[in-house]
Scaffold this motif. Structure first.
Motif, PDB file in Angstrom:
ATOM      1  N   PRO A  23       0.670  -1.087   0.014  1.00  0.00           N
ATOM      2  CA  PRO A  23      -0.116   0.010  -0.016  1.00  0.00           C
ATOM      3  C   PRO A  23       0.917   1.330   0.163  1.00  0.00           C
ATOM      4  O   PRO A  23       1.972   1.289   0.742  1.00  0.00           O
ATOM      5  CB  PRO A  23      -0.726   0.025   1.358  1.00  0.00           C
ATOM      6  N   VAL A  24       0.493   2.329  -0.645  1.00  0.00           N
ATOM      7  CA  VAL A  24       0.959   3.616  -0.691  1.00  0.00           C
ATOM      8  C   VAL A  24      -0.091   4.512  -0.420  1.00  0.00           C
ATOM      9  O   VAL A  24      -1.086   4.551  -1.113  1.00  0.00           O
ATOM     10  CB  VAL A  24       1.884   3.981  -2.014  1.00  0.00           C
ATOM     11  N   TYR A  25      -0.045   5.481   0.603  1.00  0.00           N
ATOM     12  CA  TYR A  25      -0.953   6.376   0.904  1.00  0.00           C
ATOM     13  C   TYR A  25      -0.471   7.739   0.595  1.00  0.00           C
ATOM     14  O   TYR A  25       0.632   8.164   0.619  1.00  0.00           O
ATOM     15  CB  TYR A  25      -1.260   6.364   2.363  1.00  0.00           C
ATOM     16  N   LEU A  26      -1.326   8.741  -0.211  1.00  0.00           N
ATOM     17  CA  LEU A  26      -1.171   9.837  -0.508  1.00  0.00           C
ATOM     18  C   LEU A  26      -2.225  10.776  -0.307  1.00  0.00           C
ATOM     19  O   LEU A  26      -3.231  10.657   0.085  1.00  0.00           O
ATOM     20  CB  LEU A  26      -1.099  10.071  -2.040  1.00  0.00           C
ATOM     21  N   GLU A  27      -1.556  12.039  -0.001  1.00  0.00           N
ATOM     22  CA  GLU A  27      -2.516  13.168   0.616  1.00  0.00           C
ATOM     23  C   GLU A  27      -3.585  13.996  -0.601  1.00  0.00           C
ATOM     24  O   GLU A  27      -4.418  14.559  -0.207  1.00  0.00           O
ATOM     25  CB  GLU A  27      -1.744  14.162   1.321  1.00  0.00           C
ATOM     26  N   SER A  28      -2.943  14.160  -1.771  1.00  0.00           N
ATOM     27  CA  SER A  28      -3.473  14.968  -2.648  1.00  0.00           C
ATOM     28  C   SER A  28      -3.473  14.279  -4.000  1.00  0.00           C
ATOM     29  O   SER A  28      -2.581  13.272  -4.400  1.00  0.00           O
ATOM     30  CB  SER A  28      -2.571  16.079  -2.941  1.00  0.00           C
ATOM     31  N   ARG A  29      -4.316  14.791  -4.873  1.00  0.00           N
ATOM     32  CA  ARG A  29      -4.592  14.521  -6.356  1.00  0.00           C
ATOM     33  C   ARG A  29      -3.282  14.630  -6.975  1.00  0.00           C
ATOM     34  O   ARG A  29      -2.846  13.840  -7.940  1.00  0.00           O
ATOM     35  CB  ARG A  29      -5.867  15.179  -6.828  1.00  0.00           C
ATOM     36  N   ASP A  30      -2.443  15.750  -6.535  1.00  0.00           N
ATOM     37  CA  ASP A  30      -1.207  16.132  -7.553  1.00  0.00           C
ATOM     38  C   ASP A  30      -0.207  14.880  -7.316  1.00  0.00           C
ATOM     39  O   ASP A  30       0.433  14.554  -8.216  1.00  0.00           O
ATOM     40  CB  ASP A  30      -0.492  17.296  -7.020  1.00  0.00           C
TER      41      ASP A  30
END
Length: 83
Positions: free
Chosen positions: A46-53
């Motif tokens: 899994p990789v978690y991201l904060e933004s659409r960018d």
């Protein structure tokens, strides 16, 4: 999930659900979960991201090593697949 000719191992749905819950429970404000196939480990990560960018950058393969493949991306809150 994701089993077949492209990925020799299926992703356990309970593990996937726990990744969604972990992302939602994080204090870091994640909004997206990426499922990455690691060829060396022969497993999903899994990789978690904060933004659409950040998501767009991953989608363009700019943050993946040669041993990693982006399988899918999900919105943590709607649980809808975005990639």
């Amino acid at each position: 999930m994701f089993g077949g000719s492209d990925f020799p191992k299926s992703l356990n749905e309970d593990l996937f659900d726990s990744w969604l819950e972990d992302g939602r429970q994080s204090n870091l404000g994640y909004h997206y979960l990426l499922i990455i196939w690691d060829e060396v480990e022969s497993d999903y990560q899994p990789v978690y991201l904060e933004s659409r960018d950040e998501l767009d950058t991953y989608a363009k393969q700019q943050n993946l090593s040669s041993r990693e493949t982006l399988v899918a991306a999900y919105d943590l809150y709607s649980e809808s697949r975005v990639i």
